[in-house]
Design a protein around this motif. Sequence first.
Motif, PDB file in Angstrom:
ATOM      1  N   ALA A   1       0.820  -1.213   0.000  1.00 58.09           N
ATOM      2  CA  ALA A   1       0.000   0.000   0.000  1.00 58.09           C
ATOM      3  C   ALA A   1       0.858   1.270   0.000  1.00 58.09           C
ATOM      4  N   PRO A   2       1.883   1.379   0.854  1.00 56.20           N
ATOM      5  CA  PRO A   2       2.744   2.562   0.769  1.00 56.20           C
ATOM      6  C   PRO A   2       3.548   2.635  -0.532  1.00 56.20           C
ATOM      7  N   LEU A   3       3.998   1.497  -1.040  1.00 54.57           N
ATOM      8  CA  LEU A   3       4.754   1.482  -2.293  1.00 54.57           C
ATOM      9  C   LEU A   3       3.931   2.046  -3.446  1.00 54.57           C
ATOM     10  N   LEU A   4       2.642   1.721  -3.474  1.00 53.90           N
ATOM     11  CA  LEU A   4       1.765   2.093  -4.589  1.00 53.90           C
ATOM     12  C   LEU A   4       0.993   3.385  -4.338  1.00 53.90           C
ATOM     13  N   ARG A   5       1.179   3.978  -3.171  1.00 52.11           N
ATOM     14  CA  ARG A   5       0.345   5.098  -2.735  1.00 52.11           C
ATOM     15  C   ARG A   5       0.342   6.266  -3.712  1.00 52.11           C
ATOM     16  N   ASP A   6       1.504   6.692  -4.180  1.00 51.62           N
ATOM     17  CA  ASP A   6       1.597   7.935  -4.942  1.00 51.62           C
ATOM     18  C   ASP A   6       1.318   7.766  -6.434  1.00 51.62           C
ATOM     19  N   ASP A   7       1.805   6.677  -7.021  1.00 53.42           N
ATOM     20  CA  ASP A   7       1.730   6.535  -8.480  1.00 53.42           C
ATOM     21  C   ASP A   7       0.924   5.334  -8.943  1.00 53.42           C
ATOM     22  N   GLY A   8       0.492   4.488  -8.025  1.00 49.51           N
ATOM     23  CA  GLY A   8      -0.250   3.295  -8.400  1.00 49.51           C
ATOM     24  C   GLY A   8      -1.526   3.155  -7.581  1.00 49.51           C
ATOM     25  N   HIS A   9      -2.025   1.940  -7.503  1.00 46.16           N
ATOM     26  CA  HIS A   9      -3.246   1.655  -6.742  1.00 46.16           C
ATOM     27  C   HIS A   9      -3.093   0.299  -6.061  1.00 46.16           C
ATOM     28  N   TYR A  10      -3.354   0.270  -4.764  1.00 44.40           N
ATOM     29  CA  TYR A  10      -3.359  -0.986  -4.016  1.00 44.40           C
ATOM     30  C   TYR A  10      -4.788  -1.334  -3.654  1.00 44.40           C
ATOM     31  N   ILE A  11      -5.203  -2.554  -3.986  1.00 48.77           N
ATOM     32  CA  ILE A  11      -6.552  -3.025  -3.712  1.00 48.77           C
ATOM     33  C   ILE A  11      -6.455  -4.329  -2.946  1.00 48.77           C
ATOM     34  N   ALA A  12      -7.055  -4.374  -1.772  1.00 44.18           N
ATOM     35  CA  ALA A  12      -7.103  -5.586  -0.955  1.00 44.18           C
ATOM     36  C   ALA A  12      -8.463  -6.239  -1.160  1.00 44.18           C
ATOM     37  N   ALA A  13      -8.469  -7.470  -1.655  1.00 45.56           N
ATOM     38  CA  ALA A  13      -9.717  -8.185  -1.920  1.00 45.56           C
ATOM     39  C   ALA A  13     -10.000  -9.145  -0.766  1.00 45.56           C
ATOM     40  N   VAL A  14     -11.155  -8.978  -0.121  1.00 44.00           N
ATOM     41  CA  VAL A  14     -11.513  -9.782   1.045  1.00 44.00           C
ATOM     42  C   VAL A  14     -12.858 -10.455   0.815  1.00 44.00           C
ATOM     43  N   GLU A  15     -13.037 -11.614   1.437  1.00 47.35           N
ATOM     44  CA  GLU A  15     -14.287 -12.355   1.303  1.00 47.35           C
ATOM     45  C   GLU A  15     -15.419 -11.652   2.046  1.00 47.35           C
ATOM     46  N   ALA A  16     -16.626 -11.739   1.481  1.00 45.29           N
ATOM     47  CA  ALA A  16     -17.814 -11.225   2.158  1.00 45.29           C
ATOM     48  C   ALA A  16     -18.975 -12.192   1.910  1.00 45.29           C
ATOM     49  N   PRO A  17     -19.720 -12.536   2.922  1.00 41.29           N
ATOM     50  CA  PRO A  17     -19.434 -12.164   4.317  1.00 41.29           C
ATOM     51  C   PRO A  17     -18.335 -13.045   4.893  1.00 41.29           C
ATOM     52  N   ALA A  18     -17.558 -12.481   5.777  1.00 38.71           N
ATOM     53  CA  ALA A  18     -16.453 -13.211   6.396  1.00 38.71           C
ATOM     54  C   ALA A  18     -16.840 -13.609   7.817  1.00 38.71           C
ATOM     55  N   GLY A  19     -16.341 -14.756   8.250  1.00 35.42           N
ATOM     56  CA  GLY A  19     -16.582 -15.197   9.613  1.00 35.42           C
ATOM     57  C   GLY A  19     -15.310 -15.757  10.205  1.00 35.42           C
ATOM     58  N   GLY A  20     -15.277 -15.946  11.507  1.00 42.63           N
ATOM     59  CA  GLY A  20     -14.145 -16.567  12.158  1.00 42.63           C
ATOM     60  C   GLY A  20     -12.857 -15.804  11.955  1.00 42.63           C
ATOM     61  N   GLU A  21     -11.798 -16.544  11.590  1.00 43.96           N
ATOM     62  CA  GLU A  21     -10.485 -15.927  11.399  1.00 43.96           C
ATOM     63  C   GLU A  21     -10.508 -14.875  10.303  1.00 43.96           C
ATOM     64  N   ALA A  22     -11.250 -15.145   9.207  1.00 37.35           N
ATOM     65  CA  ALA A  22     -11.325 -14.183   8.107  1.00 37.35           C
ATOM     66  C   ALA A  22     -11.931 -12.861   8.570  1.00 37.35           C
ATOM     67  N   LYS A  23     -12.951 -12.933   9.412  1.00 38.41           N
ATOM     68  CA  LYS A  23     -13.568 -11.710   9.923  1.00 38.41           C
ATOM     69  C   LYS A  23     -12.597 -10.944  10.802  1.00 38.41           C
ATOM     70  N   ARG A  24     -11.867 -11.667  11.654  1.00 39.23           N
ATOM     71  CA  ARG A  24     -10.890 -10.999  12.526  1.00 39.23           C
ATOM     72  C   ARG A  24      -9.791 -10.333  11.697  1.00 39.23           C
ATOM     73  N   ASP A  25      -9.327 -11.027  10.659  1.00 35.98           N
ATOM     74  CA  ASP A  25      -8.298 -10.448   9.788  1.00 35.98           C
ATOM     75  C   ASP A  25      -8.821  -9.210   9.073  1.00 35.98           C
ATOM     76  N   ASP A  26     -10.056  -9.289   8.579  1.00 33.30           N
ATOM     77  CA  ASP A  26     -10.656  -8.170   7.861  1.00 33.30           C
ATOM     78  C   ASP A  26     -10.760  -6.955   8.771  1.00 33.30           C
ATOM     79  N   GLU A  27     -11.216  -7.170   9.981  1.00 32.58           N
ATOM     80  CA  GLU A  27     -11.343  -6.058  10.933  1.00 32.58           C
ATOM     81  C   GLU A  27      -9.982  -5.469  11.269  1.00 32.58           C
ATOM     82  N   ALA A  28      -8.969  -6.342  11.433  1.00 29.04           N
ATOM     83  CA  ALA A  28      -7.622  -5.860  11.739  1.00 29.04           C
ATOM     84  C   ALA A  28      -7.061  -5.042  10.582  1.00 29.04           C
ATOM     85  N   LEU A  29      -7.332  -5.487   9.355  1.00 25.13           N
ATOM     86  CA  LEU A  29      -6.848  -4.753   8.183  1.00 25.13           C
ATOM     87  C   LEU A  29      -7.485  -3.372   8.105  1.00 25.13           C
ATOM     88  N   ARG A  30      -8.771  -3.304   8.337  1.00 24.97           N
ATOM     89  CA  ARG A  30      -9.465  -2.011   8.286  1.00 24.97           C
ATOM     90  C   ARG A  30      -8.956  -1.073   9.387  1.00 24.97           C
TER      91      ARG A  30
END
Length: 273
Positions: A84-113
């Motif tokens: 994300a910092p590498l691409l911040r100025d001249d590119g685009h960083y997109i994080a693709a996450v599952e929806a709806p997420a549960g369990g570990e995936a939900k915890r990871d998603d919340e931590a990322l946000r």
Amino acid sequence: MGVATSAPAQAQGATPHQPAGKLLPPGSASQLDAAIAGNWRAPANRARDVYRHPKATLQFFGVRPDQTVVEIIPGGGWYSEILAPLLRDDGHYIAAVEAPAGGEAKRDDEALRRKFAADPAEYGKARIVEFDPKAPVFGPPGSADRVLTFRNVHNWAEAGTAAAMFKAFFAVLRPGGVLGVTDHRAAPGATLEAVESSGYLPTDYVIKLATDAGFKLVGQSEINANPKDDRDHPKGVWTLPPTLALGGKDRAKYLAIGESDRMTLRFVKPADR
């Protein structure tokens, strides 16, 4: 669909023994160095660099600061802290996450946000997109320069969604775009049925997923190989760090092995597709 939130190893493939760094134009390597050295990275994540080789891996995938890069299921954001910092100025960083997420995936998603929201200077231009794992879409067709996925294919193989995921990777990439895959590597000759629950995957299985989706394999690298890993562990790959599923039992033994032996594969979407 999107939700906005605040010594390299040598590559092997179509051009044998080409140093991975030569895939990048002048200046990109220094920007990558700066992103990896960034003081915003969590100390626990920095400690994994010795196993995950982020500079050599991203160079092998040909990641540049001016690209649109989609990272599939980034977990808590280990690679997000670099990309994300590498691409911040001249590119685009997109994080693709599952929806709806549960369990570990939900915890990871919340931590990322939380990570993105807590440091808008570094992550303010990063985006999170949610996708349905049974019918995945990661963005407009032909909109991405790179799709990257780290240690995820084994989960899709077990869930029966791997083929759909690879087809969606192909759709979102522009012609000539690159798919980069890193995952836990099974022993030579192992079948998917024999190792699926262990977290390890046969390399030829992953290659077939990609080629069946339309990709061409253009490179394999030993950047993330670990010859200490014999792949024979009570709790599969999760026996090893960072998970250490056995807790204190034989902890020193598994720490001495380190993280899993991993395949690192580079695919391209043909220019005429």
